[in-house]
Write an enzyme that holds these catalytic residues in place. Sequence first.
Site, PDB file in Angstrom:
ATOM      1  N   ASP A 217       4.266 -13.276  -5.227  1.00 39.03           N
ATOM      2  CA  ASP A 217       3.769 -11.902  -5.305  1.00 39.03           C
ATOM      3  C   ASP A 217       3.308 -11.544  -3.889  1.00 39.03           C
ATOM      4  O   ASP A 217       3.122 -12.426  -3.037  1.00 39.03           O
ATOM      5  CB  ASP A 217       2.589 -11.887  -6.291  1.00 39.03           C
TER       6      ASP A 217
ATOM      7  N   ARG B  76      -0.567   4.868 -10.019  1.00 35.37           N
ATOM      8  CA  ARG B  76      -2.026   4.816  -9.917  1.00 35.37           C
ATOM      9  C   ARG B  76      -2.600   6.198  -9.632  1.00 35.37           C
ATOM     10  O   ARG B  76      -3.621   6.583 -10.178  1.00 35.37           O
ATOM     11  CB  ARG B  76      -2.428   3.823  -8.808  1.00 35.37           C
TER      12      ARG B  76
ATOM     13  N   THR C 184       4.804  -3.485  -4.950  1.00 34.14           N
ATOM     14  CA  THR C 184       4.550  -2.605  -3.801  1.00 34.14           C
ATOM     15  C   THR C 184       5.839  -2.048  -3.214  1.00 34.14           C
ATOM     16  O   THR C 184       6.945  -2.485  -3.527  1.00 34.14           O
ATOM     17  CB  THR C 184       3.727  -3.359  -2.723  1.00 34.14           C
TER      18      THR C 184
ATOM     19  N   ASP D  88      -1.759 -13.220  -8.099  1.00 35.70           N
ATOM     20  CA  ASP D  88      -3.217 -13.063  -7.946  1.00 35.70           C
ATOM     21  C   ASP D  88      -3.859 -12.290  -9.086  1.00 35.70           C
ATOM     22  O   ASP D  88      -5.086 -12.244  -9.187  1.00 35.70           O
ATOM     23  CB  ASP D  88      -3.533 -12.317  -6.636  1.00 35.70           C
TER      24      ASP D  88
ATOM     25  N   ASP E 293       0.823  -8.347  -2.843  1.00 40.89           N
ATOM     26  CA  ASP E 293      -0.549  -7.842  -2.714  1.00 40.89           C
ATOM     27  C   ASP E 293      -1.551  -8.728  -3.443  1.00 40.89           C
ATOM     28  O   ASP E 293      -1.447  -8.933  -4.639  1.00 40.89           O
ATOM     29  CB  ASP E 293      -0.620  -6.412  -3.242  1.00 40.89           C
TER      30      ASP E 293
ATOM     31  N   HIS F 137       2.021   9.928  -1.887  1.00 33.86           N
ATOM     32  CA  HIS F 137       2.213   8.474  -1.788  1.00 33.86           C
ATOM     33  C   HIS F 137       3.017   8.113  -0.537  1.00 33.86           C
ATOM     34  O   HIS F 137       2.757   7.088   0.104  1.00 33.86           O
ATOM     35  CB  HIS F 137       2.918   7.928  -3.040  1.00 33.86           C
TER      36      HIS F 137
ATOM     37  N   GLY G 166       1.501  -0.072  -9.014  1.00 30.74           N
ATOM     38  CA  GLY G 166       2.318   0.987  -8.416  1.00 30.74           C
ATOM     39  C   GLY G 166       1.439   2.123  -7.920  1.00 30.74           C
ATOM     40  O   GLY G 166       0.671   2.694  -8.713  1.00 30.74           O
ATOM     41  N   GLY G 167       1.571   2.435  -6.632  1.00 30.82           N
ATOM     42  CA  GLY G 167       0.701   3.459  -6.057  1.00 30.82           C
ATOM     43  C   GLY G 167       0.893   4.839  -6.660  1.00 30.82           C
ATOM     44  O   GLY G 167      -0.069   5.564  -6.908  1.00 30.82           O
TER      45      GLY G 167
ATOM     46  N   THR H 184       7.430  -8.128  -6.299  1.00 32.96           N
ATOM     47  CA  THR H 184       6.225  -7.318  -6.081  1.00 32.96           C
ATOM     48  C   THR H 184       6.392  -5.897  -6.606  1.00 32.96           C
ATOM     49  O   THR H 184       7.513  -5.400  -6.759  1.00 32.96           O
ATOM     50  CB  THR H 184       5.896  -7.235  -4.579  1.00 32.96           C
TER      51      THR H 184
HETATM   52  C1  XBP Z   1       0.228  -4.511  -6.133  1.00 34.29           C
HETATM   53  C2  XBP Z   1       0.395  -3.104  -6.572  1.00 34.29           C
HETATM   54  C3  XBP Z   1       0.838  -2.094  -5.573  1.00 34.29           C
HETATM   55  C4  XBP Z   1      -0.218  -1.947  -4.470  1.00 34.29           C
HETATM   56  C5  XBP Z   1      -0.058  -0.639  -3.726  1.00 34.29           C
HETATM   57  O1  XBP Z   1       1.534  -5.022  -6.051  1.00 34.29           O
HETATM   58  O2  XBP Z   1       0.216  -2.813  -7.736  1.00 34.29           O
HETATM   59  O3  XBP Z   1       0.956  -0.867  -6.263  1.00 34.29           O
HETATM   60  O4  XBP Z   1      -1.519  -1.910  -5.082  1.00 34.29           O
HETATM   61  O5  XBP Z   1       1.244  -0.566  -3.180  1.00 34.29           O
HETATM   62  P1  XBP Z   1       1.804  -6.639  -6.196  1.00 34.29           P
HETATM   63  P2  XBP Z   1       2.124   0.758  -3.436  1.00 34.29           P
HETATM   64  O6  XBP Z   1       0.491  -7.336  -6.514  1.00 34.29           O
HETATM   65  O7  XBP Z   1       2.825  -6.738  -7.303  1.00 34.29           O
HETATM   66  O8  XBP Z   1       2.349  -7.045  -4.846  1.00 34.29           O
HETATM   67  O9  XBP Z   1       1.211   1.947  -3.172  1.00 34.29           O
HETATM   68  O10 XBP Z   1       3.269   0.659  -2.459  1.00 34.29           O
HETATM   69  O11 XBP Z   1       2.549   0.673  -4.868  1.00 34.29           O
HETATM   70 MG    MG Z   2      -0.688  -8.984  -6.607  1.00 35.81          MG
END
Ligand code: XBP
Ligand code: MG
Length: 232
Positions: A8, A54, A122, A181, A10, A80, A50-51, A120
Amino acid sequence: MNRAIIFDVDGTLAETEETHRRAFNRAFRAAGLTWSWNQGLYRQLLAVTGGKERIRYFVEDFGAEGAPTENLDGFIQELHAAKTVAYTQMVKGGELDLRPGVRAVIDEARQQGYRLAIATTTTPANIDALLAASFGDAGHSLFEVICAGDSVPNKKPAPDVYLRTLEELDLPAGSCVALEDSRNGLLSARAAGIETIVTPSIYTRDENFAEAALVIDDLESLDLAVIEELLH
Ligand code: XBP
Ligand code: MG
């Protein structure tokens, strides 16, 4: 060795969510919005991955004022995109370090012949920025498969991104271990049948990781023999 470790991004490769949170706030200010996500609110909003999703969650479930009633999708896309520019600029500016043990696990896994992948939620540009900042030009080549963001219809905790990663690796779930995480990420990987090791991050420390094969503070203490034992 036809085995893979799926990372992963983030919260796992690096503690990125504070940078994401500040990037969201920078984009809100630039758009003339009064919105400001503090850490307590952001922790609640992280229930949605997902931003873009969110931001929609914030508008629809938290009574945010200032969003248009018409073409909300277009408004969110634009907001975004500005956030992603702000985030990637911060990451390129070197404000993020890899979490403890991440670099060593990547190096050791490559030496032992593991294939490496990323799964991921992100945005791809965010991954490019983090890999370049952390590994230089070699960053992308470390990961044979990178599945990210909108490349799948349903984001975590749905299994889509992990199923897509298995498909692109052409490996069965039993030949892979996921490193995550968050509970959303754990549920996604488990729904794809993949054994998962969790290293909780600052925003996910209090989450339930009952389905994890192992929960450790960080990858510094991970012996790859543990990964080998989890493979079927
Ligand atoms: C974490 C997420 C992402 C980030 C923000 O992704 O949920 O949405 O918080 O990035 P992961 P974006 O833990 O799966 O890596 O704004 O690009 O979505
Ligand atoms: Mg994560």
